[in-house]
Design an enzyme around this catalytic site. Structure first.
Site, PDB file in Angstrom:
ATOM      1  N   HIS A  50       0.828  -1.201   0.000  1.00 38.41           N
ATOM      2  CA  HIS A  50       0.000   0.000   0.000  1.00 38.41           C
ATOM      3  C   HIS A  50       0.866   1.255   0.000  1.00 38.41           C
ATOM      4  CE1 HIS A  50       0.730  -1.384   4.126  1.00 38.41           C
ATOM      5  NE2 HIS A  50       0.857  -0.116   4.432  1.00 38.41           N
ATOM      6  N   VAL A  51       0.353   2.314  -0.624  1.00 35.44           N
ATOM      7  CA  VAL A  51       1.043   3.604  -0.677  1.00 35.44           C
ATOM      8  C   VAL A  51       0.022   4.732  -0.696  1.00 35.44           C
ATOM      9  CG1 VAL A  51       3.152   2.854  -1.853  1.00 35.44           C
ATOM     10  CG2 VAL A  51       1.150   3.489  -3.206  1.00 35.44           C
TER      11      VAL A  51
END
Length: 215
Positions: free
Chosen positions: A132-133
């Site tokens: 995730h980012v």
């Protein structure tokens, strides 16, 4: 505070809670964290943002945000993955996620997903990883799902189980609370063995999507 990496003990001291509490939060995906080898690590800036988000949410007490699968996932962003290495699987899934209109810079997404994974593994155990980012080039939270038909054995997992389910999440910078809630939601959901087995036995990507959309 400088933007460097903290241990469980340092986070516990900063938040004035026990080491065990921080460990449990990390295991459940409730606090932004990742692993280097088998050890949990935390970015100071992410912990600070997490604290600020929790303080503002408890003081303002807004309506609880609900995770609506159909709003963040579409059938074309569910894919069967045949790669056997973490790098290749992440690149493929980032490419799929980049097809979403919310992602404005495909190259940046792939680079940042790989960079974050090098720093801290996003595997959470039981064959699950949630890369995730948050990026300024993403306009709204969106996700893609990869079902690995061959186990990924180089993922640095906490329980030594190979990864066979990837959930990739990208969000805008101003969506920190929703971002954390989404990660926590899926961390809990996919620890349900029944759901994991149903996904693994699905015959098509559409079948996987239908299962996720109604679960």
């Amino acid at each position: 505070m400088e933007d460097d990496i903290l241990t469980i003990e340092e986070v516990a001291k900063y938040l004035r809670v026990s080491d065990r509490t921080v460990y449990d939060w990390a295991q459940k995906g409730e606090i932004p964290a990742g692993k280097i080898g088998t050890v949990w690590r935390f970015k100071k800036s992410e912990v600070e943002n997490w604290v600020n988000a929790r303080l503002s949410s408890t003081s303002n007490k807004p309506a609880e945000m609900q995770i609506q699968i159909r709003n963040i996932l579409s059938p074309e962003r569910v894919v069967f993955i045949n790669h056997t290495t973490k790098h290749d699987a992440l690149v493929q899934l980032a490419d799929i996620l980049s097809s979403a209109p919310q992602v404005k810079n495909a190259t940046e997404l792939t680079q940042e997903i790989l960079k974050r994974e090098e720093l801290m593994s996003t595997a959470i155990g039981k064959g699950i990883a949630i890369p995730h980012v948050r990026l300024s080039s993403v306009t709204d939270l969106v996700m893609a799902v990869g079902v690995c038909k061959k186990p990924i054995t180089d993922y640095q997992t906490i329980d030594d189980e190979p990864v066979n389910l990837l959930l990739m999440i990208a969000a805008a910078y101003n969506q920190h609370s929703y971002y954390l809630k989404t990660i926590s939601h899926f961390s809990a959901k996919f620890k349900d063995k029944t759901i994991r087995e149903a996904i693994a036995s699905s015959a098509s990507e559409q079948e996987v999507y239908n299962l996720l959309a109604r679960s």
